[in-house]
Design a protein around this motif. Structure first.
Motif, PDB file in Angstrom:
ATOM      1  N   SER A  44       0.818  -1.294  -0.162  1.00 12.96           N
ATOM      2  CA  SER A  44      -0.108   0.018   0.030  1.00 12.96           C
ATOM      3  C   SER A  44       0.975   1.361   0.042  1.00 12.96           C
ATOM      4  CB  SER A  44      -1.129  -0.083   1.244  1.00 12.96           C
ATOM      5  OG  SER A  44      -0.053  -0.217   2.363  1.00 12.96           O
ATOM      6  N   GLY A  45       0.123   2.476  -0.431  1.00  9.88           N
ATOM      7  CA  GLY A  45       0.956   3.691  -0.477  1.00  9.88           C
ATOM      8  C   GLY A  45       1.295   4.114   0.814  1.00  9.88           C
ATOM      9  N   ALA A  62       3.917   1.918  -2.666  1.00  9.72           N
ATOM     10  CA  ALA A  62       5.072   1.956  -2.002  1.00  9.72           C
ATOM     11  C   ALA A  62       5.564   0.628  -1.484  1.00  9.72           C
ATOM     12  CB  ALA A  62       4.784   2.835  -0.635  1.00  9.72           C
ATOM     13  N   SER A  63       6.909   0.734  -0.981  1.00 14.91           N
ATOM     14  CA  SER A  63       7.433  -0.780  -0.574  1.00 14.91           C
ATOM     15  C   SER A  63       6.665  -0.928   0.855  1.00 14.91           C
ATOM     16  CB  SER A  63       8.943  -0.330  -0.469  1.00 14.91           C
ATOM     17  OG  SER A  63       9.206   0.688   0.676  1.00 14.91           O
ATOM     18  N   LYS A  72       2.285   3.704   7.758  1.00 20.11           N
ATOM     19  CA  LYS A  72       2.110   2.341   7.508  1.00 20.11           C
ATOM     20  C   LYS A  72       2.827   1.284   8.404  1.00 20.11           C
ATOM     21  CE  LYS A  72       3.903   1.523   3.539  1.00 20.11           C
ATOM     22  NZ  LYS A  72       4.245   0.564   2.634  1.00 20.11           N
TER      23      LYS A  72
END
Lengths: 125, 323
Positions: free
Chosen positions: A8-9, A92-93, B31
């Motif tokens: 995911s971003g 994204a990574s 994230k």
């Protein structure tokens, strides 16, 4: 939750649960108010420098995103260039706990100049 | 969820790793795994902060048309525009936690979310523009300089941007005050009156005293906050007293005195009843501020709708709503 399969971003749009404004790209209506799509802003601070991520903003289209980016992120110099990118377009990574993504770069000391020896007496190499 | 037990084990391990990362001074990014409580506390704190920037435009916007010179008017417009920008930086930072801005704005407009108590005081004279820059932005700088080291990356980065801009706010405010304090007796009296009205609310703005701040310990443990409210307040007072002396304005605290041993200025008791009354919605301008925000939101609806309609009409099919 399978975080590792779908990368995911770095931004909320891509991390959101399905159905959230910005996630589906429709600028979803909520309570009669319109949530415009999310854009990521990149600014270049001087000629020759790299563009760097400075933040995000909501805008109805690319033109408005650029104008808003100017007003929000470039009110004072020295910004010479701006990019705006739809947040959902960024891949994204994996986040750090996803582990091994960057491992290939971590154990190859022979890719650094310190790995190699120069004979004594060689000056100004 | 049938897998409750394994999930609990996972969470304990993730939690331990998270605490270790905080302990090591690492920055948490959107994230990364984070405890749900860390996420909700950040959403609460950051959205309150963003709301404060937006509501904070109102007391000063009140004086734009009556600024005493073109120079002052340009500065004030620029400052108020900055506050809008600061609100946007922090809203976008908050959105990285998985909440969207429309929801946060909704919480503000319905009165569910709080914003800084200081903006519920009226701006009665031009000197209030000076004292807001000097005290209110001064106190905000003290707070935000520390928040720029917060453990959550997007919040810290927004604070760094904001701190760069706040210095102009404080300096232009202090310049207004120094000019008035050196002006006619009436101008000096106006400056002193503004100081008298804004000093105590500015001290309160840094938050309840540590004994009554239920969130502080947790936020400090997670390094969202790095200093307690009382520590920030002390720093603000120590910075501000000499600035008041330099322009010959008197801070309205008869108990204010310098402690040679600690090197700090000690202040008299703060009227926390007033603070809680304002926080709970009963300050001089709470209702007026919220109504102004609601009016702006409603009256701006057609602009948002028109922009969306225009974008839909002009977007090439392939690029349509990539975002």
């Amino acid at each position: 939750m399978s975080r590792s399969t779908k990368v995911s971003g770095p931004v909320p749009a891509a991390d959101k649960e399905a159905g959230g404004p910005g996630a589906d790209g429709t600028g979803a209506e909520r309570d009669g108010a319109t949530q415009w799509p999310l854009w990521e802003v990149f600014a270049q601070e001087a000629q020759g420098a790299a563009h760097e991520h400075v933040g995000s903003l909501h805008a109805a289209d690319a033109e408005m995103a650029l104008q808003n980016a100017r007003d929000v992120y470039a009110r004072r110099g020295p910004i010479v260039s701006l990019w705006v990118v739809p947040s959902a377009a960024i891949t994204a990574s994996p986040s750090d706990e996803a582990g091994s993504f960057f491992d290939p770069g971590a154990d190859k000391i022979y890719r650094h100049p310190q790995f190699y020896k120069i004979p004594r007496g060689v000056k100004g190499f | 969820m049938q897998q409750d037990a394994p999930k609990a084990v996972d969470d304990a391990a993730l939690n331990a790793r998270f605490e270790a990362r905080i302990e090591a001074g690492e920055t948490i990014e959107p994230k990364d795994w984070m405890p749900e409580r860390y996420r909700t506390q950040l959403i609460r704190m950051m959205s309150q902060h963003a709301h404060s920037e937006i509501v904070g435009m109102l007391p000063e916007g009140n004086w734009i048309t009556r600024a005493p010179s073109l120079k002052r008017k340009m500065s004030l417009i620029a400052k108020v525009q900055d506050e809008a920008g600061h609100g946007l930086y922090i809203y976008c930072g908050t959105e990285t936690l998985g909440v969207d801005r429309a929801e946060l704005v909704d919480q503000l407009l319905t009165g569910k979310a709080k914003y800084s108590s200081i903006f519920n005081y009226p701006t009665l004279s031009w000197a209030d523009m000076g004292v807001i820059g000097w005290f209110v932005d001064g106190a905000a700088i003290v707070n935000q300089t520390v928040l720029a080291k917060a453990s959550y990356g997007p919040y810290a980065r927004a604070m760094i941007r904001i701190c760069k801009e706040e210095n102009f706010h404080k300096k232009q405010g202090y310049e207004i005050m120094a000019t008035l304090a050196n002006g006619t007796p009436a101008q000096k009296a106006m400056a002193q009156d503004a100081v008298n009205r804004w000093w105590w609310p500015s001290l309160m703005m840094l938050g309840p005293s540590d004994a009554n701040s239920p969130n502080t310990a947790e936020l400090i443990k997670w390094r969202v906050k790095r200093k307690t409210n009382d520590e920030l307040r002390q720093r603000f007072i120590d910075l501000t007293v000499p600035q008041a002396q330099a322009v010959d304005l008197t801070l309205p605290d008869p108990d204010l005195k310098y402690n040679e041993e600690t090197g700090h200025w000690e202040h008299g008791p703060i009227d926390w009843d007033e603070f809680w009354a304002v926080v709970k919605g009963n300050g001089p301008c709470n209702r007026e501020r919220l109504q102004a925000r609601r009016d702006a939101h409603e009256k701006g609806a057609w602009v948002r709708e028109a922009a969306a309609a225009y974008a839909a009409k002009h977007q090439p099919a392939s690029a349509s709503n990539a975002a």
